[in-house]
Design an enzyme around this catalytic site. Structure first.
Site: not given
Ligand code: PLP
Length: 390
Positions: A71, A147, A195, A197, A233, A326
């Site tokens: 995200g 959130n 995202s 997770h 990659t 966070c």
């Protein structure tokens, strides 16, 4: 003692099916998806299949899916990849720091940002987005679900406003993905970030819908991966895990799982609200119910410190959050709740309960047993209750 994890908006565990889908790509199918030999092609076909699943998840074409690290990268890409000096940017005061910090950095690069405030209900009024438009506005970014409160924003209406003004529109759908059906066509957006997770997939991987023709510059340059939109990659096991999580999320929306989670959340909320001096942040707009994702409730508890309650519940084996993960550890009250007009004391006394889709009745029963005990105990000893805190 078994822990009860009610902090799904911070992160979620892998579902066993996701783990199984990823497993071969760590060892047997370890190839580099860019190599032309069989080992490379095995990895490549894993990425291709994942891309098709993600296209279904977003309701877009395969070529419009860009895999990335999650995200934060998607949010940063929208802002750094589209905005140039002299442009104007519109976002909201309740976005994740992945948007807010990027906007802050753009200020020193000659991009001015308007931060639209929410209503006290937590909803963004599309009329306020309309009012913030300027001739030099190039991008609007609004989250799908907040959130902290779970409040779902009116992205379709905002998409219409962006379309009429010929302004690019990015949706941070990190907290909405897997909880409601995504449809980038209906949303009218050019970019959409998710995202893995947050929906029972692996950490450090995500995807972005980039509408064909959107001139977003790659943040990371190097090889020609992802149609030159994101060099490096490919994280093949992560990408395969993301797609499996998305496939299971689409099923959960149809097989009644999400409705079951909503019923658990509603019972949890209704019972906690029976305690005196409590209320929900972001549930009502006057007489109307505010649309929210199924798994989240954000509750204030007067006369105590939210952080003390988080710790007390942790000691009773219950994981909840006092704001966005966070910011945990920071003493500043939540910027989301403050923007909704809560005072500092009430914002600090708010807790987010966010349920996993595997949550059970027994989990809710246990939380309902320990929350009233912890609240009563903390209120008895709280300096907030005693009026000794400013
Ligand atoms: N946007 C929102 C709304 C979020 O809740 C989060 C994570 O908490 C992010 C972006 C960042 O996502 P990631 O952890 O994948 O970088």
């Amino acid at each position: 003692m078994k822990r009860v994890y009610m902090d799904a908006n911070a992160t979620t565990p892998l579902l066993p099916e996701v783990m199984e889908a990823m497993r071969p790509y760590w060892m047997e199918r370890f190839g580099n998806a860019s190599s032309i030999h069989l080992d490379g092609q095995q990895a490549h076909s894993g990425v291709d299949r994942a891309r098709a699943t993600m296209a279904e998840f977003f309701n877009c074409h395969d070529a419009e899916v860009v895999f990335n690290s999650g995200g934060t990268e998607g949010d940063n890409t929208a802002i750094f990849g589209l905005l140039r000096p002299g442009d104007h940017f519109i976002t909201t005061a309740i976005e994740h720091s992945a948007i807010l910090a990027a906007a802050e950095r753009m200020a020193s690069r000659g991009v001015e940002t308007s931060f639209v405030a929410p209503q006290p209900s937590g909803l963004i009024d599309p009329a306020d987005i309309q009012k913030a438009l300027r001739p030099e506005t190039r991008l609007i970014s609004v989250m799908l679900a907040n959130n902290e409160t779970g409040v779902l924003q009116p992205v379709e209406e905002i998409g219409r406003i962006a379309g009429e003004a010929s302004v690019f529109f990015h949706i941070d759908a990190v907290q909405g993905a897997g909880k409601i059906t995504l449809d980038v066509l209906r949303f009218g957006c050019h970019l959409c970030s998710i995202s893995a997770h947050k929906m029972h997939g692996p950490k450090g991987v995500g995807a972005m819908f980039v509408r064909r023709g959107t001139p977003v510059e790659s943040l990371i340059v190097g090889g020609s991966h992802e149609r030159r939109r994101r060099a490096g990659t490919e994280n093949v096991p992560g990408i395969v895990g993301l797609a499996k999580a998305a496939e299971l999320a689409m099923l959960s929306l149809e097989d009644g799982t999400i409705d079951r989670v909503a019923a658990l959340r509603d019972r949890l909320e209704a019972e906690i609200l029976k305690l005196p001096g409590t209320g929900v942040n972001g549930a009502r707009d006057g007489e109307k119910t505010v649309p929210r994702v199924a798994n989240t409730t954000n509750i204030w508890f007067d006369n105590l410190e939210g952080e003390a309650l988080v710790i007390a519940l942790d000691l009773k084996s219950v994981a909840v959050s006092g704001g966005s993960a966070c910011h945990s550890g920071a003493t500043e009250p939540s910027h989301v709740l403050m923007a909704m007009g809560l005072n500092k004391t009430r914002a600090r006394a708010s807790l987010r309960f966010s349920l996993l889709k595997t949550a059970t009745e027994a989990d809710v029963d246990y939380v309902l047993k320990v929350v009233p005990e912890a609240v009563e105990h903390l209120r008895a000893i709280s300096p907030v209750a005693a009026g000794t805190l400013g």
